[in-house]
Write an enzyme that holds these catalytic residues in place. Structure first.
Site, PDB file in Angstrom:
ATOM      1  N   PHE A  11       0.858  -1.187   0.000  1.00  0.00           N
ATOM      2  CA  PHE A  11       0.000   0.000   0.000  1.00  0.00           C
ATOM      3  C   PHE A  11       0.893   1.236   0.000  1.00  0.00           C
ATOM      4  O   PHE A  11       1.893   1.277   0.712  1.00  0.00           O
ATOM      5  CB  PHE A  11      -0.923  -0.019   1.223  1.00  0.00           C
ATOM      6  N   VAL A  43       0.393  -2.311   5.795  1.00  0.00           N
ATOM      7  CA  VAL A  43       1.107  -2.304   7.073  1.00  0.00           C
ATOM      8  C   VAL A  43       0.407  -3.197   8.095  1.00  0.00           C
ATOM      9  O   VAL A  43       1.055  -3.913   8.855  1.00  0.00           O
ATOM     10  CB  VAL A  43       1.248  -0.851   7.594  1.00  0.00           C
ATOM     11  N   ASP A  45      -1.007  -5.885   7.736  1.00  0.00           N
ATOM     12  CA  ASP A  45      -0.779  -7.308   7.458  1.00  0.00           C
ATOM     13  C   ASP A  45       0.623  -7.777   7.833  1.00  0.00           C
ATOM     14  O   ASP A  45       0.896  -8.979   7.820  1.00  0.00           O
ATOM     15  CB  ASP A  45      -1.014  -7.574   5.965  1.00  0.00           C
ATOM     16  N   ALA A  67       4.276   2.752   4.735  1.00  0.00           N
ATOM     17  CA  ALA A  67       3.889   4.164   4.811  1.00  0.00           C
ATOM     18  C   ALA A  67       2.391   4.240   5.048  1.00  0.00           C
ATOM     19  O   ALA A  67       1.610   3.742   4.246  1.00  0.00           O
ATOM     20  CB  ALA A  67       4.264   4.894   3.532  1.00  0.00           C
ATOM     21  N   VAL A  68       2.021   4.829   6.167  1.00  0.00           N
ATOM     22  CA  VAL A  68       0.611   5.015   6.512  1.00  0.00           C
ATOM     23  C   VAL A  68       0.329   6.508   6.370  1.00  0.00           C
ATOM     24  O   VAL A  68       0.763   7.308   7.190  1.00  0.00           O
ATOM     25  CB  VAL A  68       0.318   4.521   7.945  1.00  0.00           C
ATOM     26  N   THR A  73     -10.081  10.377   8.062  1.00  0.00           N
ATOM     27  CA  THR A  73     -10.521   9.778   9.321  1.00  0.00           C
ATOM     28  C   THR A  73      -9.298   9.391  10.148  1.00  0.00           C
ATOM     29  O   THR A  73      -8.165   9.662   9.762  1.00  0.00           O
ATOM     30  CB  THR A  73     -11.373   8.516   9.050  1.00  0.00           C
ATOM     31  N   HIS A  75      -8.313   6.384  10.559  1.00  0.00           N
ATOM     32  CA  HIS A  75      -7.924   5.046  10.120  1.00  0.00           C
ATOM     33  C   HIS A  75      -6.402   4.881  10.128  1.00  0.00           C
ATOM     34  O   HIS A  75      -5.888   3.837  10.539  1.00  0.00           O
ATOM     35  CB  HIS A  75      -8.485   4.759   8.722  1.00  0.00           C
ATOM     36  N   LEU A 100      11.114  -1.036  13.234  1.00  0.00           N
ATOM     37  CA  LEU A 100       9.937  -0.330  12.731  1.00  0.00           C
ATOM     38  C   LEU A 100      10.356   0.765  11.753  1.00  0.00           C
ATOM     39  O   LEU A 100      10.754   1.848  12.157  1.00  0.00           O
ATOM     40  CB  LEU A 100       9.181   0.268  13.920  1.00  0.00           C
ATOM     41  N   ARG A 115      10.764  11.307   3.953  1.00  0.00           N
ATOM     42  CA  ARG A 115      11.283  10.422   5.004  1.00  0.00           C
ATOM     43  C   ARG A 115      11.706   9.045   4.499  1.00  0.00           C
ATOM     44  O   ARG A 115      12.174   8.217   5.285  1.00  0.00           O
ATOM     45  CB  ARG A 115      10.221  10.251   6.093  1.00  0.00           C
TER      46      ARG A 115
END
Length: 150
Positions: A11, A43, A45, A67-68, A73, A75, A100, A115
């Site tokens: 993702f 992420v 998973d 990467a989130v 929202t 989420h 991490l 980043r």
């Protein structure tokens, strides 16, 4: 030589693929052998794959990459927080270092791209250092003076 696995979320692949490239380059620079590269859909998973990887003898440490990106929202906060918690749980349970290298939560796409290299390199470097130090600690013998492991 540290035998390193890398788990990378697909993702936000434009970001995570760059992270993977930087991680592989840095692992080679540090003299680590990459034994596995495993992609997960996201992420969230990653922990399921980690359970399998840490059971493998040819894996001394694992670097996670993802990467989130912040959305409308909360989420992103949920995904990043829960994944980080489980990643730490698996590291402690297995006794193998898992680092991490996940950007977010709260990062926008521009921040994430800025980043990429830092997070990828730090995740690999920490995994390699921890694996080496764990090995040194296992082999260390106290003989009356302080044992310093670095």
């Amino acid at each position: 030589m540290v035998r390193l696995a890398i788990v990378v979320a697909e993702f936000n692949y434009d970001i995570t693929q760059l992270m993977l490239q930087k991680a592989v380059e840095h692992a080679k620079f540090l003299g680590a052998e990459i034994t596995y590269i495993v992609k997960t859909p996201g992420v969230y998973d990653i922990p399921m794959i980690l359970k399998e990887l840490v059971a493998k003898e040819e894996v001394d440490a694992v670097a996670t990459l993802g990467a989130v990106i912040q959305g409308a929202t909360k989420h992103d906060e949920l995904v990043a927080t829960q994944a980080a918690r489980k990643i730490l749980d698996i590291a402690v349970e297995s006794g193998k270092p898992i680092t991490l290298g996940i950007i977010g939560h709260g990062a926008n796409r521009i921040q994430a791209l800025e980043r990429v290299e830092e997070y990828a390199r730090r995740a690999v470097e920490a995994a390699v250092k921890m694996a080496r130090r764990k090995k040194a600690l296992r082999e260390a013998k106290y003989n009356g003076s302080t044992v310093y492991i670095d």
